[in-house]
Write a protein that holds these residues in place. Structure first.
Motif, short mmCIF file in Angstrom:
data_model
loop_
_atom_site.label_atom_id
_atom_site.label_comp_id
_atom_site.label_asym_id
_atom_site.label_seq_id
_atom_site.Cartn_x
_atom_site.Cartn_y
_atom_site.Cartn_z
N VAL A 232 154.05 29.53 -65.06
CA VAL A 232 154.63 31.49 -65.30
C VAL A 232 153.06 32.10 -65.80
O VAL A 232 152.42 33.00 -65.16
N ILE A 233 151.72 31.14 -65.35
CA ILE A 233 150.16 31.59 -65.30
C ILE A 233 150.69 31.85 -63.68
O ILE A 233 149.29 32.04 -62.83
N HIS A 234 150.74 30.84 -63.34
CA HIS A 234 150.87 30.45 -62.21
C HIS A 234 151.17 32.39 -61.59
O HIS A 234 150.74 32.77 -59.86
N VAL A 235 152.44 32.42 -61.72
CA VAL A 235 152.59 34.24 -61.33
C VAL A 235 152.79 34.88 -61.53
O VAL A 235 152.08 36.00 -61.07
N SER B 294 150.74 37.58 -59.42
CA SER B 294 150.69 39.31 -59.16
C SER B 294 149.12 39.66 -59.17
O SER B 294 149.01 41.19 -58.88
N PHE B 295 148.03 39.39 -59.69
CA PHE B 295 146.86 39.84 -59.18
C PHE B 295 145.90 39.46 -58.00
O PHE B 295 144.68 39.82 -58.21
N SER B 296 146.53 38.96 -56.90
CA SER B 296 145.73 38.45 -55.92
C SER B 296 146.34 38.95 -54.85
O SER B 296 147.35 40.14 -55.11
N SER B 297 145.40 39.05 -53.92
CA SER B 297 145.22 40.34 -53.07
C SER B 297 146.45 39.47 -52.39
O SER B 297 146.68 38.39 -52.45
N ASN B 298 147.68 40.09 -51.40
CA ASN B 298 148.64 39.67 -50.44
C ASN B 298 148.18 38.77 -49.58
O ASN B 298 148.75 37.53 -49.60
N LEU C 163 146.64 30.11 -51.48
CA LEU C 163 144.98 29.97 -51.74
C LEU C 163 144.96 30.31 -53.90
O LEU C 163 143.86 29.87 -54.50
N VAL C 164 146.25 31.13 -54.24
CA VAL C 164 146.14 30.91 -55.42
C VAL C 164 147.05 30.02 -55.83
O VAL C 164 147.74 29.37 -56.14
N LYS C 165 145.69 29.29 -57.10
CA LYS C 165 146.63 28.40 -58.28
C LYS C 165 147.18 29.20 -59.38
O LYS C 165 148.14 29.75 -59.56
N LEU C 166 146.06 29.25 -59.91
CA LEU C 166 145.35 29.07 -62.17
C LEU C 166 145.11 30.36 -61.98
O LEU C 166 145.49 31.27 -63.05
N LEU C 167 144.02 30.68 -61.02
CA LEU C 167 143.45 32.40 -61.35
C LEU C 167 143.20 32.98 -60.39
O LEU C 167 143.55 32.76 -58.65
N PRO C 168 143.22 34.36 -60.50
CA PRO C 168 143.73 35.08 -58.97
C PRO C 168 142.68 35.53 -58.24
O PRO C 168 141.34 34.63 -58.57
#
Length: 248
Positions: free
Chosen positions: A30-33, A37-41, A48-53
């Motif tokens: 859930v945290i990964h999703v 959602s708060f990361s760039s395309n 590159l996205v793991k647990l932090l945007p």
């Protein structure tokens, strides 16, 4: 206070560790999703996205919130849940109450039980179901999303077994006071079965909210999609766009 033994302390430590790991297994996806959602395309597509945007942005939420189709889908899902859950629970209670009686008190109870059980093993199929909804003139209506799954035999079995655990003396006392079957059901059985009703209501709510295939099947126009169906079409279009870009 009672002093804990060494074995008890070890057990509690192991128990807490296992519960922490299980909680992490449930929360990390859930945290990964959320981070996606708060990361760039670009960052999301590159993995590159793991647990932090990465490259924090709210563009995805702004894009979705600015589309009329999204809010129509949300209202459709709220309408579906608002009608479907109470109707399903009412039918489940009215079916489970008589089936919870013994065979000597409800004639042909076993026949009805086997009829419901048969529907758990076999169904009419996708095409007959679609033809039925079409012939009943329910295409693109909210009832096409509610009535076909209004009664879940699995939920009826759960409610039936809970009703059978209620002492029979309560029903006999109510009947001595002049209560009929409906009064006994809704004034005696239902209050005693509130934990079971709450659990089944949650199952029914999640089932209606997450169901997407019936929205695509019984809706000819996208403005009649529930939220899950709308999101499914968005995901499929995105995947097809990526496939098309890869072919180039």
């Amino acid at each position: 206070m009672q002093k804990k033994s060494v074995s008890r302390i070890v057990f509690e430590i192991i128990n807490y560790c296992i519960m922490f790991l299980l909680t992490a297994v449930c929360l990390l996806p859930v945290i990964h999703v959320l981070a996606l959602s708060f990361s760039s395309n670009t960052a999301a597509a590159a993995g590159l996205v793991k647990l932090l945007p990465v490259e924090f942005t709210t563009y995805s939420y702004q894009y979705v919130a600015g589309r009329k189709e999204f809010w129509n889908a949300v209202l459709r899902s709220l309408q579906r849940v608002g009608i479907g859950v109470p109707l399903s629970m009412l039918l489940t209670i009215l079916i489970a109450y008589p089936l919870s009686k013994e065979a000597d008190r409800f004639r042909f109870r076993t026949v009805y039980v086997w009829i419901f059980f048969f529907t758990m093993l076999f169904s009419g199929g996708l095409i007959p179901g679609y033809i039925l909804i079409q012939n009943l003139k329910m295409m693109d209506s909210i009832w096409a999303l509610i009535l076909p799954i209004a009664v879940s035999v699995y939920n009826v079995v759960l409610m039936l077994n809970f009703f059978r655990g209620i002492p029979r003396e309560l029903e006999e006392a109510a009947q001595i006071d002049g209560a009929g079957h409906l009064q006994t059901c809704f004034r005696i059985y239902v209050p005693c079965a509130l934990p079971s009703i709450a659990t089944i209501s949650l199952f029914t709510f999640v089932g209606h909210w997450n169901s997407w295939f019936d929205g695509l099947l019984f809706s000819n126009f996208s403005q009649n999609y529930p939220l899950a169906s709308y999101l499914q079409t968005v995901v499929v279009k995105r995947d097809m766009a990526l496939i098309g870009a890869g072919d180039l």
